[in-house]
Scaffold this motif. Structure first.
Motif, PDB file in Angstrom:
ATOM      1  N   UNK A   1       0.828  -1.211   0.000  1.00  0.00           N
ATOM      2  CA  UNK A   1       0.000   0.000   0.000  1.00  0.00           C
ATOM      3  C   UNK A   1       0.859   1.256   0.000  1.00  0.00           C
ATOM      4  N   UNK A   2       1.981   1.211   0.696  1.00  0.00           N
ATOM      5  CA  UNK A   2       2.892   2.366   0.682  1.00  0.00           C
ATOM      6  C   UNK A   2       3.421   2.632  -0.731  1.00  0.00           C
ATOM      7  N   UNK A   3       3.731   1.553  -1.461  1.00  0.00           N
ATOM      8  CA  UNK A   3       4.231   1.748  -2.834  1.00  0.00           C
ATOM      9  C   UNK A   3       3.133   2.287  -3.742  1.00  0.00           C
ATOM     10  N   UNK A   4       1.902   1.877  -3.483  1.00  0.00           N
ATOM     11  CA  UNK A   4       0.776   2.386  -4.275  1.00  0.00           C
ATOM     12  C   UNK A   4       0.613   3.881  -4.037  1.00  0.00           C
ATOM     13  N   UNK A   5       0.636   4.298  -2.783  1.00  0.00           N
ATOM     14  CA  UNK A   5       0.506   5.721  -2.454  1.00  0.00           C
ATOM     15  C   UNK A   5       1.636   6.521  -3.078  1.00  0.00           C
ATOM     16  N   UNK A   6       2.848   6.003  -3.014  1.00  0.00           N
ATOM     17  CA  UNK A   6       3.995   6.683  -3.621  1.00  0.00           C
ATOM     18  C   UNK A   6       3.794   6.866  -5.123  1.00  0.00           C
ATOM     19  N   UNK A   7       3.180   5.885  -5.772  1.00  0.00           N
ATOM     20  CA  UNK A   7       2.964   5.974  -7.220  1.00  0.00           C
ATOM     21  C   UNK A   7       1.971   7.063  -7.587  1.00  0.00           C
ATOM     22  N   UNK A   8       1.210   7.563  -6.613  1.00  0.00           N
ATOM     23  CA  UNK A   8       0.192   8.575  -6.881  1.00  0.00           C
ATOM     24  C   UNK A   8       0.644   9.987  -6.549  1.00  0.00           C
ATOM     25  N   UNK A   9       1.820  10.125  -5.923  1.00  0.00           N
ATOM     26  CA  UNK A   9       2.210  11.418  -5.372  1.00  0.00           C
ATOM     27  C   UNK A   9       2.481  12.472  -6.430  1.00  0.00           C
ATOM     28  N   UNK A  10       2.797  12.052  -7.655  1.00  0.00           N
ATOM     29  CA  UNK A  10       2.982  13.031  -8.723  1.00  0.00           C
ATOM     30  C   UNK A  10       1.658  13.507  -9.305  1.00  0.00           C
ATOM     31  N   UNK A  11       0.556  12.887  -8.889  1.00  0.00           N
ATOM     32  CA  UNK A  11      -0.755  13.189  -9.462  1.00  0.00           C
ATOM     33  C   UNK A  11      -1.699  13.866  -8.479  1.00  0.00           C
ATOM     34  N   UNK A  12      -1.439  13.701  -7.184  1.00  0.00           N
ATOM     35  CA  UNK A  12      -2.355  14.259  -6.200  1.00  0.00           C
ATOM     36  C   UNK A  12      -1.606  14.490  -4.902  1.00  0.00           C
ATOM     37  N   UNK A  13      -2.158  15.359  -4.063  1.00  0.00           N
ATOM     38  CA  UNK A  13      -1.549  15.611  -2.757  1.00  0.00           C
ATOM     39  C   UNK A  13      -2.539  15.381  -1.616  1.00  0.00           C
ATOM     40  N   UNK A  14      -3.658  14.705  -1.913  1.00  0.00           N
ATOM     41  CA  UNK A  14      -4.673  14.406  -0.898  1.00  0.00           C
ATOM     42  C   UNK A  14      -4.313  13.089  -0.219  1.00  0.00           C
ATOM     43  N   UNK A  15      -3.507  13.174   0.847  1.00  0.00           N
ATOM     44  CA  UNK A  15      -3.010  11.977   1.525  1.00  0.00           C
ATOM     45  C   UNK A  15      -4.145  11.135   2.090  1.00  0.00           C
ATOM     46  N   UNK A  16      -5.168  11.773   2.611  1.00  0.00           N
ATOM     47  CA  UNK A  16      -6.280  11.037   3.213  1.00  0.00           C
ATOM     48  C   UNK A  16      -7.004  10.201   2.164  1.00  0.00           C
ATOM     49  N   UNK A  17      -7.242  10.790   0.994  1.00  0.00           N
ATOM     50  CA  UNK A  17      -7.950  10.070  -0.050  1.00  0.00           C
ATOM     51  C   UNK A  17      -7.092   8.949  -0.617  1.00  0.00           C
ATOM     52  N   UNK A  18      -5.797   9.217  -0.805  1.00  0.00           N
ATOM     53  CA  UNK A  18      -4.904   8.180  -1.324  1.00  0.00           C
ATOM     54  C   UNK A  18      -4.799   7.012  -0.351  1.00  0.00           C
ATOM     55  N   UNK A  19      -4.775   7.303   0.934  1.00  0.00           N
ATOM     56  CA  UNK A  19      -4.702   6.252   1.947  1.00  0.00           C
ATOM     57  C   UNK A  19      -5.980   5.417   1.952  1.00  0.00           C
ATOM     58  N   UNK A  20      -7.123   6.074   1.831  1.00  0.00           N
ATOM     59  CA  UNK A  20      -8.391   5.343   1.774  1.00  0.00           C
ATOM     60  C   UNK A  20      -8.439   4.450   0.534  1.00  0.00           C
ATOM     61  N   UNK A  21      -7.958   4.964  -0.578  1.00  0.00           N
ATOM     62  CA  UNK A  21      -7.891   4.177  -1.817  1.00  0.00           C
ATOM     63  C   UNK A  21      -7.008   2.953  -1.621  1.00  0.00           C
ATOM     64  N   UNK A  22      -5.855   3.131  -1.001  1.00  0.00           N
ATOM     65  CA  UNK A  22      -4.890   2.047  -0.830  1.00  0.00           C
ATOM     66  C   UNK A  22      -5.396   0.945   0.084  1.00  0.00           C
ATOM     67  N   UNK A  23      -6.403   1.228   0.914  1.00  0.00           N
ATOM     68  CA  UNK A  23      -6.963   0.196   1.790  1.00  0.00           C
ATOM     69  C   UNK A  23      -7.686  -0.899   1.002  1.00  0.00           C
ATOM     70  N   UNK A  24      -7.913  -0.664  -0.273  1.00  0.00           N
ATOM     71  CA  UNK A  24      -8.529  -1.675  -1.135  1.00  0.00           C
ATOM     72  C   UNK A  24      -7.477  -2.587  -1.780  1.00  0.00           C
ATOM     73  N   UNK A  25      -6.196  -2.394  -1.437  1.00  0.00           N
ATOM     74  CA  UNK A  25      -5.104  -3.130  -2.071  1.00  0.00           C
ATOM     75  C   UNK A  25      -4.537  -4.185  -1.126  1.00  0.00           C
ATOM     76  N   UNK A  26      -4.265  -5.366  -1.685  1.00  0.00           N
ATOM     77  CA  UNK A  26      -3.754  -6.504  -0.922  1.00  0.00           C
ATOM     78  C   UNK A  26      -2.660  -7.178  -1.748  1.00  0.00           C
TER      79      UNK A  26
END
Length: 489
Positions: free
Chosen positions: A65-90
């Motif tokens: 999930x940390x790698x997924x969030x990192x992959x989004x950092x060039x596209x968005x800065x909404x950490x809360x939303x990115x973290x919620x999105x990453x909770x769907x990843x396993x």
């Protein structure tokens, strides 16, 4: 840049469990996860989806999930939303040859289906080396991963084989598990906004559509030029080359979008029928014709010696005969295009990045009320195809009345990224922007005839400087017909 500024609204939420083979890899992090996040922002993916990433690396869910969030950092800065999105990843560590791992994968998918109420829908995404496609598909069947009550869709990245024989073998192995209507062969150029809009442009402009045939068209040119070299893909390019990497798939599919007969409707079935008919009419070259109709090149250093020659790149043979540039003259035997040349080219280390279609009309087009010898250019890249040119002028400024689409310069501003658009189609079960096996058979047959002749000849490489338009022979290819390249930096 904040991704949410350009997000479009999606009316219907979709449900699925995505199983991404190669989930730790570059493609997944660079393209797939940002695309899925855009769908999450738009509401198309919300509460009823999960993503399982599989690869050999022994990652935990948390690290993944940390790698997924990192992959989004060039596209968005909404950490809360990115973290919620990453909770769907396993994540599941996976050996593609180990049956036990598929059983564990099946159990995890079923668990997540229940947790997220995903409707027993499965998307199996092959973001792995093509040599594993058949193995994974066979295990999906033998270990019973396919579900009942929902859909099962297999997504395949290119390359789909390296010739007709290997592509046929691969297709046979996949079709034993997934019928053609469950297979989605991705060509990301078919996800680009300009390519997708060509059919609409043709439909909405009857004079332009009437002019698209051998009576009025002098020639059509497709250019996919890149300013970069092979970078870190030397090992891949040594097994592929520009002919297989760019012409067999991307360029042929672009030609299909502009040259196919007008379909009865813009449905997948109708579009693929006319595309299949077009590619079946390709005039396959004889060995002697390959020598006159196709040109290959390999880049050298630049005129200052600052750039690496291809043979000096990492993981490249110092005596390599692999082409980094290809140009060709393609013809069809169908009634619409017989006698009209399609000039194609693709190369590394050209002066600029440019992907474009140039349609050069002849003087007879005046009978349709179009200025004689008009050129219409569709710019696909860079900037995601924001421009249509008429005789080199933005069509909104050009003095013309046969092309009236799109209506304003902001039309492409919120265009979906190619992978985002294609994933939407996969979730909708729409094949219109994917490649069918019948089309691939015809294009591989054509490409094999060129490759087989090249394999028995010794090229004089390197034969063009980095930062130039390619070998001089590519210009001669057109000049002998009295034509020239429209794009000449």
């Amino acid at each position: 840049m904040t991704l949410s500024k350009g997000v479009w609204k999606m009316a219907t939420e979709k449900s699925a469990v995505f199983i991404i083979f190669g989930g730790s890899g570059d493609l997944a992090h660079r393209k797939l996860y940002p695309a899925l996040y855009r769908l999450y922002q738009a509401g198309m993916l919300k509460d009823h989806f999960a993503v399982i990433g599989t690869a050999r690396r022994p990652w935990s869910d948390e690290y993944f999930r940390e790698t997924v969030i990192t992959s989004l950092e060039d596209f968005d800065d909404d950490k809360e939303k990115m973290t919620a999105f990453a909770q769907h990843f396993f994540y599941q560590s996976h050996n593609v040859n180990d049956s036990e791992h598929y059983i564990a994968l099946k159990e995890l998918a079923a668990k997540l289906d229940d947790k997220f109420d995903a409707g027993h829908n499965r998307v199996y995404y092959m973001a792995i080396a093509p040599r594993f496609f058949g193995t994974v598909a066979e295990h999906i069947k033998s270990e019973g991963l396919k579900t009942d009550g929902g859909y099962n869709r297999l997504v395949i990245e290119k390359p789909f084989g390296r010739d007709l024989a290997s592509a046929t073998e691969l297709n046979d192995s996949l079709s034993r598990v997934f019928p053609e209507d469950e297979v989605y062969r991705i060509d990301h150029y078919l996800g680009k906004k300009m390519i997708q809009e060509i059919s609409n442009i043709r439909m909405k402009n009857p004079t332009f559509e009437e002019a698209l045939n051998s009576k009025y068209v002098s020639n059509i040119q497709v250019t996919l030029g890149e300013s970069l070299g092979v970078e870190d893909r030397g090992g891949y390019y040594e097994t592929s080359g520009a002919l297989r990497d760019m012409v067999q798939n991307h360029i042929m599919q672009i030609i299909g979008s502009i040259a196919m007969d007008k379909p009865e409707e813009l449905s997948a079935e109708a579009v693929h029928k006319v595309k299949t008919d077009l590619f079946a009419s390709l005039k396959v070259l004889q060995p002697e014709e390959v020598k006159t109709e196709f040109v290959r090149g390999q880049y050298d250093t630049d005129n200052l010696g600052d750039q690496k020659a291809y043979r000096d790149e990492d993981n490249v043979d110092e005596n390599s005969n692999i082409e980094t540039y290809v140009a060709g003259r393609i013809e069809f035997s169908d009634d619409r295009w017989n006698g009209t040349p399609f000039y194609v080219r693709s190369g590394k280390r050209m002066p600029a990045k440019s992907s474009r279609i140039d349609i050069v009309f002849n003087d007879k087009v005046k009978d349709l009320g179009i200025k004689p010898n008009t050129t219409v250019s569709f710019l696909i890249e860079p900037e995601d195809g924001h421009s249509i040119l008429i005789n080199g002028i933005d069509y909104l400024e050009a003095n013309q009345d046969f092309l009236k689409f799109p209506e304003d310069k902001t039309y492409f501003d919120n265009a979906r990224e190619a992978y985002e658009s294609l994933i939407i189609d996969i979730l909708a079960g729409d094949h219109v922007h994917f490649t069918l096996w019948d089309e691939l058979q015809s294009t591989w047959k054509y490409i094999d005839a060129v490759r087989e002749q090249w394999d028995v000849e010794e090229p004089d490489f390197p034969n063009y400087l980095s930062g130039t338009m390619g070998p001089e022979a590519a210009d001669t290819l057109l000049e002998r017909d009295g034509n020239s390249w429209v794009w000449d930096d």
